[in-house]
Design a protein around this motif. Structure first.
Motif, PDB file in Angstrom:
ATOM      1  N   PRO A 122       0.792  -1.235   0.000  1.00 44.43           N
ATOM      2  CA  PRO A 122       0.000   0.000   0.000  1.00 44.43           C
ATOM      3  C   PRO A 122       0.822   1.282   0.000  1.00 44.43           C
ATOM      4  N   ALA A 123       2.070   1.226  -0.467  1.00 43.90           N
ATOM      5  CA  ALA A 123       2.957   2.388  -0.354  1.00 43.90           C
ATOM      6  C   ALA A 123       2.362   3.635  -1.004  1.00 43.90           C
ATOM      7  N   GLY A 124       1.970   3.530  -2.276  1.00 41.26           N
ATOM      8  CA  GLY A 124       1.431   4.692  -2.966  1.00 41.26           C
ATOM      9  C   GLY A 124       0.162   5.218  -2.320  1.00 41.26           C
ATOM     10  N   LEU A 125      -0.723   4.292  -1.933  1.00 42.12           N
ATOM     11  CA  LEU A 125      -1.962   4.700  -1.272  1.00 42.12           C
ATOM     12  C   LEU A 125      -1.665   5.396   0.049  1.00 42.12           C
ATOM     13  N   ASP A 126      -0.737   4.873   0.823  1.00 39.16           N
ATOM     14  CA  ASP A 126      -0.396   5.509   2.095  1.00 39.16           C
ATOM     15  C   ASP A 126       0.059   6.947   1.886  1.00 39.16           C
ATOM     16  N   ASP A 127       0.859   7.182   0.846  1.00 43.76           N
ATOM     17  CA  ASP A 127       1.308   8.542   0.553  1.00 43.76           C
ATOM     18  C   ASP A 127       0.136   9.434   0.156  1.00 43.76           C
TER      19      ASP A 127
END
Length: 319
Positions: A122-127
């Motif tokens: 979920p890296a992009g979503l977390d950002d």
């Protein structure tokens, strides 16, 4: 379905990849090269000011860019770029951000997010969630706290915008965006999505079904793609989400799932405006200076958003 003749001529001149194997490095280089096509001969659209800010993210800094329009401000819009969760940055979408600021008279916020495959879900979503929360926390200094706040995106960016709306609905009841603008949204990353007619047709020369089959696992990286944070269409409950404008293209492989998402939102009591363009391909917002039909489509889409916001404000005033 025949494409716009000017667009078709452009597509005929583009090289056909020698292999169906997705080359992320080439994909990224191509996106950078197309940036100049989005600007046009008259140069960048003028805005009142552009400001960069840096937020502390989960695994590093997140850069925000804030575009302030000339004249009176009608609200705030946070826009997420597309690119299959693997391509893109706020520099590439500078032309569309300027256009949104000018045409909507809104303060537009864009933000970078980590890309797959180096940084899968979920890296992009977390950002994106960090950036979206920042926008909601700072609307007073952006477009004004009493004016509408919109979350928007295109393709993978529209997926992120839809998921942000879902997450914030549950995380901060009563405190989220007032509307969502979803252009060519990818809302179902499950394997069953490839049974839909628009994906089976594989009719969009700018986005082939085989590319989606490769991009989805790169982004999800083994995570269950039935998770609504990947596939918002898989969510059990879509009630309480912001009113939506959803733009789809007849030849786009993502068309059918986006229409189904619009139908489910309506069934859940969410106001939706769905608009479909029969003669354009995926990524049309980047071609508005070259293809008049693409420009007209964007004008109509943004007009629908303004109308939706006006109705929402009127309904709130009567309640």
């Amino acid at each position: 379905m025949a494409l716009d003749p000017i667009l078709q001529t452009m597509l005929n001149q583009m090289p056909i990849p020698a292999s169906e194997e997705l080359d992320i490095a080439a994909y990224r280089a191509s996106a950078e090269a197309l940036r100049s096509m989005m600007i046009g001969p008259e140069g960048p659209i003028e805005v009142a000011s552009i400001e960069d800010r840096t937020l502390a993210g989960p695994r590093g800094d997140i850069v925000l860019r804030i575009y302030r329009p000339n004249g009176a401000v009608a609200g705030t819009l946070h826009h997420f770029y597309g690119g299959g969760w693997s391509v893109g940055n706020i520099d590439i979408i500078d032309p569309i951000a300027r256009r949104l600021a000018r045409d909507l008279s809104m303060v537009v916020v864009t933000s970078n997010y980590r890309l797959a495959p180096e940084n899968p879900f979920p890296a992009g979503l977390d950002d994106c969630l960090v950036a979206a929360r920042w926008t909601l926390d700072h609307v007073g200094e952006l477009g004004g706290g009493e004016r509408p706040v919109v979350v928007s995106g295109e393709s993978a960016g529209a997926n992120l915008a839809a998921v942000v709306a879902l997450v914030l609905r549950d995380e901060q009841p009563g405190r989220s965006f007032n509307a969502q603008l979803l252009i060519n949204p990818a809302v179902d990353l499950r394997d069953t999505t490839f049974q839909r007619a628009s994906l089976l047709a594989d009719a969009d020369p700018s986005l082939r079904t085989h590319s989606l089959r490769q991009l989805y696992p790169l982004y999800s990286a083994g995570h269950d793609r039935a998770d609504p944070r990947l596939s918002p269409l898989a969510a059990d409950d879509l009630s309480g989400l912001p009113p939506a404008v959803i733009a789809v293209l007849t030849v786009d492989p993502l068309r059918d799932e986006a229409v189904e998402y619009a139908d489910r939102l309506r069934a859940a009591g969410v106001p939706v405006e769905l608009i479909e363009f029969p003669d354009l391909t995926h990524g049309f917002t980047g071609l508005t200076v070259l293809v008049p039909a693409a420009d007209r489509a964007l004008v109509r889409t943004l007009a629908l958003l303004r109308e939706l916001l006006a109705r929402t404000a009127a309904d709130a005033g009567r309640s």
